[in-house]
Design a protein around this motif. Structure first.
Motif, PDB file in Angstrom:
ATOM      1  N   ARG A  67     -23.613 -86.208  -6.820  1.00  0.00           N
ATOM      2  CA  ARG A  67     -24.621 -85.688  -6.718  1.00  0.00           C
ATOM      3  C   ARG A  67     -25.349 -85.901  -5.185  1.00  0.00           C
ATOM      4  NH1 ARG A  67     -26.783 -89.318 -10.432  1.00  0.00           N
ATOM      5  NH2 ARG A  67     -26.978 -91.077  -9.464  1.00  0.00           N
ATOM      6  N   GLY A  68     -24.557 -86.596  -4.346  1.00  0.00           N
ATOM      7  CA  GLY A  68     -24.997 -86.837  -2.846  1.00  0.00           C
ATOM      8  C   GLY A  68     -26.153 -87.754  -2.682  1.00  0.00           C
ATOM      9  N   SER A  69     -26.469 -88.551  -3.763  1.00  0.00           N
ATOM     10  CA  SER A  69     -27.461 -89.451  -3.613  1.00  0.00           C
ATOM     11  C   SER A  69     -27.307 -90.885  -4.639  1.00  0.00           C
ATOM     12  CB  SER A  69     -28.815 -88.854  -3.877  1.00  0.00           C
ATOM     13  OG  SER A  69     -28.997 -88.382  -5.441  1.00  0.00           O
ATOM     14  N   LEU A  94     -29.197 -93.056  -7.344  1.00  0.00           N
ATOM     15  CA  LEU A  94     -30.432 -93.122  -8.270  1.00  0.00           C
ATOM     16  C   LEU A  94     -31.118 -94.496  -8.222  1.00  0.00           C
ATOM     17  CD1 LEU A  94     -32.519 -91.129  -9.422  1.00  0.00           C
ATOM     18  CD2 LEU A  94     -31.100 -91.145 -11.474  1.00  0.00           C
ATOM     19  N   GLU A 124     -35.120 -97.347   2.000  1.00  0.00           N
ATOM     20  CA  GLU A 124     -34.919 -96.612   3.264  1.00  0.00           C
ATOM     21  C   GLU A 124     -33.845 -97.061   4.286  1.00  0.00           C
ATOM     22  OE1 GLU A 124     -39.013 -96.629   4.644  1.00  0.00           O
ATOM     23  OE2 GLU A 124     -39.788 -95.430   3.032  1.00  0.00           O
ATOM     24  N   THR A 149     -30.586 -95.800   2.610  1.00  0.00           N
ATOM     25  CA  THR A 149     -30.164 -94.473   3.011  1.00  0.00           C
ATOM     26  C   THR A 149     -29.865 -94.279   4.146  1.00  0.00           C
ATOM     27  OG1 THR A 149     -31.912 -93.718   1.636  1.00  0.00           O
ATOM     28  CG2 THR A 149     -31.613 -92.169   3.247  1.00  0.00           C
ATOM     29  N   PHE A 167     -26.584 -91.223   2.830  1.00  0.00           N
ATOM     30  CA  PHE A 167     -27.136 -90.185   1.908  1.00  0.00           C
ATOM     31  C   PHE A 167     -28.398 -90.831   1.182  1.00  0.00           C
ATOM     32  CE2 PHE A 167     -23.567 -92.563  -0.187  1.00  0.00           C
ATOM     33  CZ  PHE A 167     -24.231 -93.486  -1.033  1.00  0.00           C
ATOM     34  N   LYS A 168     -29.141 -90.003   0.506  1.00  0.00           N
ATOM     35  CA  LYS A 168     -30.412 -90.468   0.083  1.00  0.00           C
ATOM     36  C   LYS A 168     -30.430 -91.438  -1.078  1.00  0.00           C
ATOM     37  CE  LYS A 168     -34.570 -88.038  -1.370  1.00  0.00           C
ATOM     38  NZ  LYS A 168     -35.585 -88.630  -0.051  1.00  0.00           N
ATOM     39  N   VAL A 169     -31.140 -92.184  -1.135  1.00  0.00           N
ATOM     40  CA  VAL A 169     -31.576 -93.255  -2.185  1.00  0.00           C
ATOM     41  C   VAL A 169     -32.950 -92.480  -2.744  1.00  0.00           C
ATOM     42  CG1 VAL A 169     -32.103 -95.528  -3.221  1.00  0.00           C
ATOM     43  CG2 VAL A 169     -30.491 -95.384  -0.987  1.00  0.00           C
ATOM     44  N   GLU A 170     -32.637 -92.154  -4.228  1.00  0.00           N
ATOM     45  CA  GLU A 170     -33.918 -91.547  -4.910  1.00  0.00           C
ATOM     46  C   GLU A 170     -34.345 -92.596  -5.896  1.00  0.00           C
ATOM     47  OE1 GLU A 170     -33.297 -87.388  -5.970  1.00  0.00           O
ATOM     48  OE2 GLU A 170     -31.390 -87.697  -5.259  1.00  0.00           O
TER      49      GLU A 170
END
Length: 176
Positions: A1-3, A5, A36, A39, A44-47
């Motif tokens: 998913r590229g992140s 969760l 942050e 990330t 990649f993003k931490v959602e």
């Protein structure tokens, strides 16, 4: 998913994660800062995924979140079902009572009140505080709460005699 969760509970989640006073849609707190930094480090993003605090371990087991980061204390039972990081903050447990209330020491809690009734305590369900207060046995009646602020409010209004909170939480909310 590229992140990644990240599961946490922002209700009463200060100083870990909570809505900014300036903008309720913006989350702040030292675990937000850690997310942050992750990330940036991971690339990649931490959602963020909101959930009730005591449900987070089961969400991790069901793979509905990839990590849980929300002021969870290290406990042997948790290690049986979750991988853990190195500790990244220090805490102790802080007894919170009304300023002019009847509780003046921990020793008082070892016996019932003068009228024979039990001391009424509120704690965050699934926390180290819940485990600790359980050791007082017959002199304490414990109520588990979904969030820390409700227990603090019930001490303030007299519904409870006391609450027991992690020191980062107690320090943050002490001003209120």
């Amino acid at each position: 998913r590229g992140s990644l969760l990240w599961g946490a509970d922002q209700e009463g989640g200060a100083p870990y994660i909570f809505p900014s006073e300036k903008d309720q849609e913006t989350l702040v707190g030292f675990e937000v800062d850690i997310a942050e930094a992750m990330t940036k480090h991971l690339g990649f993003k931490v959602e963020f995924q909101q959930s009730q605090w005591d449900v987070l371990p089961s969400m991790l087991q069901a793979r509905k979140v990839d990590i849980v980061m929300n002021g969870y204390e290290f406990m042997p039972d948790r290690v049986k079902v979750m991988e853990t990081s190195l500790p990244y903050y220090v805490y102790a447990l802080q007894l919170e009572v009304k300023k002019e209330g009847p509780i003046q020491s921990w020793e008082q809690l070892k016996t019932p009140k003068a009228d024979g009734s039990k001391w009424k305590f509120g704690v965050l369900g699934g926390s180290a505080a819940e485990e600790y207060i359980g050791e007082f046995g017959d002199s304490v009646e414990m109520a588990s709460y979904d969030g820390v602020t409700d227990a603090m409010r019930d001490v303030e209004t007299g519904k409870l005699d006391a609450t027991l909170q992690d020191t980062p939480i107690a320090s943050f909310y002490a001003k209120d």
